[in-house]
Design an enzyme around this catalytic site. Structure first.
Site, PDB file in Angstrom:
ATOM      1  N   ARG A 161      57.368  40.197  47.164  1.00  0.00           N
ATOM      2  CA  ARG A 161      56.270  39.953  46.223  1.00  0.00           C
ATOM      3  C   ARG A 161      54.964  39.924  47.005  1.00  0.00           C
ATOM      4  O   ARG A 161      54.905  39.333  48.087  1.00  0.00           O
ATOM      5  CB  ARG A 161      56.471  38.587  45.548  1.00  0.00           C
ATOM      6  CG  ARG A 161      57.270  38.643  44.278  1.00  0.00           C
ATOM      7  CD  ARG A 161      57.641  37.275  43.761  1.00  0.00           C
ATOM      8  NE  ARG A 161      56.544  36.335  43.596  1.00  0.00           N
ATOM      9  CZ  ARG A 161      56.686  35.100  43.095  1.00  0.00           C
ATOM     10  NH1 ARG A 161      57.877  34.670  42.712  1.00  0.00           N
ATOM     11  NH2 ARG A 161      55.645  34.298  42.987  1.00  0.00           N
ATOM     12  N   ARG A 172      48.436  29.712  48.159  1.00  0.00           N
ATOM     13  CA  ARG A 172      49.177  29.145  47.017  1.00  0.00           C
ATOM     14  C   ARG A 172      49.494  27.674  47.267  1.00  0.00           C
ATOM     15  O   ARG A 172      49.430  26.853  46.350  1.00  0.00           O
ATOM     16  CB  ARG A 172      50.469  29.935  46.775  1.00  0.00           C
ATOM     17  CG  ARG A 172      50.198  31.293  46.133  1.00  0.00           C
ATOM     18  CD  ARG A 172      51.411  32.200  46.211  1.00  0.00           C
ATOM     19  NE  ARG A 172      52.512  31.789  45.374  1.00  0.00           N
ATOM     20  CZ  ARG A 172      53.769  32.212  45.546  1.00  0.00           C
ATOM     21  NH1 ARG A 172      54.067  33.045  46.528  1.00  0.00           N
ATOM     22  NH2 ARG A 172      54.717  31.791  44.757  1.00  0.00           N
TER      23      ARG A 172
HETATM   24  P1  AMP Z   1      55.183  31.346  40.195  1.00  0.00           P
HETATM   25  O1  AMP Z   1      56.118  32.501  40.059  1.00  0.00           O
HETATM   26  O2  AMP Z   1      55.495  30.203  39.278  1.00  0.00           O
HETATM   27  O3  AMP Z   1      54.994  30.914  41.622  1.00  0.00           O
HETATM   28  O4  AMP Z   1      53.749  31.883  39.702  1.00  0.00           O
HETATM   29  C1  AMP Z   1      53.141  33.001  40.305  1.00  0.00           C
HETATM   30  C2  AMP Z   1      51.654  33.007  39.993  1.00  0.00           C
HETATM   31  O5  AMP Z   1      51.437  33.074  38.569  1.00  0.00           O
HETATM   32  C3  AMP Z   1      50.896  31.764  40.435  1.00  0.00           C
HETATM   33  O6  AMP Z   1      50.535  31.802  41.803  1.00  0.00           O
HETATM   34  C4  AMP Z   1      49.677  31.832  39.512  1.00  0.00           C
HETATM   35  O7  AMP Z   1      48.776  32.841  39.939  1.00  0.00           O
HETATM   36  C5  AMP Z   1      50.285  32.319  38.205  1.00  0.00           C
HETATM   37  N1  AMP Z   1      50.716  31.185  37.357  1.00  0.00           N
HETATM   38  C6  AMP Z   1      51.988  30.845  37.035  1.00  0.00           C
HETATM   39  N2  AMP Z   1      52.005  29.772  36.236  1.00  0.00           N
HETATM   40  C7  AMP Z   1      50.720  29.403  36.056  1.00  0.00           C
HETATM   41  C8  AMP Z   1      50.084  28.351  35.347  1.00  0.00           C
HETATM   42  N3  AMP Z   1      50.784  27.422  34.664  1.00  0.00           N
HETATM   43  N4  AMP Z   1      48.724  28.285  35.396  1.00  0.00           N
HETATM   44  C9  AMP Z   1      48.002  29.199  36.055  1.00  0.00           C
HETATM   45  N5  AMP Z   1      48.541  30.210  36.776  1.00  0.00           N
HETATM   46  C10 AMP Z   1      49.886  30.323  36.770  1.00  0.00           C
END
Ligand code: AMP
Length: 229
Positions: A161, A172
């Site tokens: 990714r 992050r």
């Molecule tokens: P994750 O797969 O949960 O790590 O999410 C990947 C990316 O999606 C994050 O780094 C954010 O850019 C975006 N993202 C996911 N969930 C949220 C949320 N609740 N609020 C804002 N951005 C989100």
């Protein structure tokens, strides 16, 4: 039962979500997966959020709330509750989730936080590779594939990714500490939080979560959260 699965990137939310949904009959929403799907499909939402996601920044609260509201509006069907994975991630999103649940006539959520030390998170994320064909995920640090960078099941290339690359991972984790961690305090004050040790193998973490949910539901006087069977 409605659940929020909470934790920093790399804490194992995706893996534990699948087990929780299967065991408790929950309907799963991973906001991260939904955003990545929108990017792959090239939708207007996907185009708006691509750069932010690739740089490790959060998507706006407004767009995120729209996504979650749309999901909850579709209803539960045969499911027994919702599992929100990766949402809420900011204090305003906590209020938005309260509103969305209230509009749908649903009770509050139990929040499970997966606690994992930062050095483990970094290894888990930067070693993660996804097979483009069968979608299996492996970690090259923990179990190297037989052929470098090729999936053992389909012999096709792994990808990483974009936001799993080391510089973005640091961002992050910084965003998590700054904007997302305060959400934990809020749910702790409300008495809705269970902190779980997220280290060790998948089965032991899942056992800890189930025990915490059983305690949580006993304390809340609910019978609805016992797994089927
Ligand atoms: P994750 O797969 O949960 O790590 O999410 C990947 C990316 O999606 C994050 O780094 C954010 O850019 C975006 N993202 C996911 N969930 C949220 C949320 N609740 N609020 C804002 N951005 C989100």
């Amino acid at each position: 039962m409605n659940l929020v699965l909470f934790g920093p990137p790399g804490s194992g939310k995706g893996t534990q979500s699948s087990l929780l949904c299967e065991t408790y009959g929950l309907r799963h929403l991973s906001t991260g997966d939904a955003f990545r799907a929108a990017i792959r499909a090239g939708t207007p939402l996907g185009r708006d959020i691509k750069t932010r996601i690739e740089q490790g920044e959060l998507v706006s609260d407004e767009l995120t709330a729209q996504l979650v509201r749309g999901f909850v509006k579709q209803g539960l069907g045969e499911f027994r509750g919702y599992l929100f994975d990766g949402f809420p991630r900011t204090i305003p999103q906590v209020g938005l989730l309260d509103d969305i649940l209230k509009e749908a006539g649903l009770a509050g959520v139990a929040v499970v936080n997966l606690d994992v030390p930062k050095d483990t998170l970094i290894l888990r994320i930067t070693g993660r590779r996804v097979c483009l064909d069968c979608k299996r995920t492996i970690n090259v640090y923990f179990k190297a594939p037989s052929l470098p960078d090729q999936c053992d099941f389909r012999v096709c290339p792994f990808t990483q990714r974009v936001d799993d690359q080391p510089a973005t991972v640091q961002e992050r984790l910084r965003v998590y500490d700054e904007q997302t961690k305060p959400v934990l305090m809020e749910y702790e004050l409300r008495g809705q939080l269970a902190n779980i040790d997220g280290t060790g193998n998948v089965d032991s973490v899942f056992r800890r979560i189930k025990n915490a949910l059983a305690d949580f539901n006993m304390n809340a006087g609910e019978a609805a959260a016992s797994p089927e069977g």
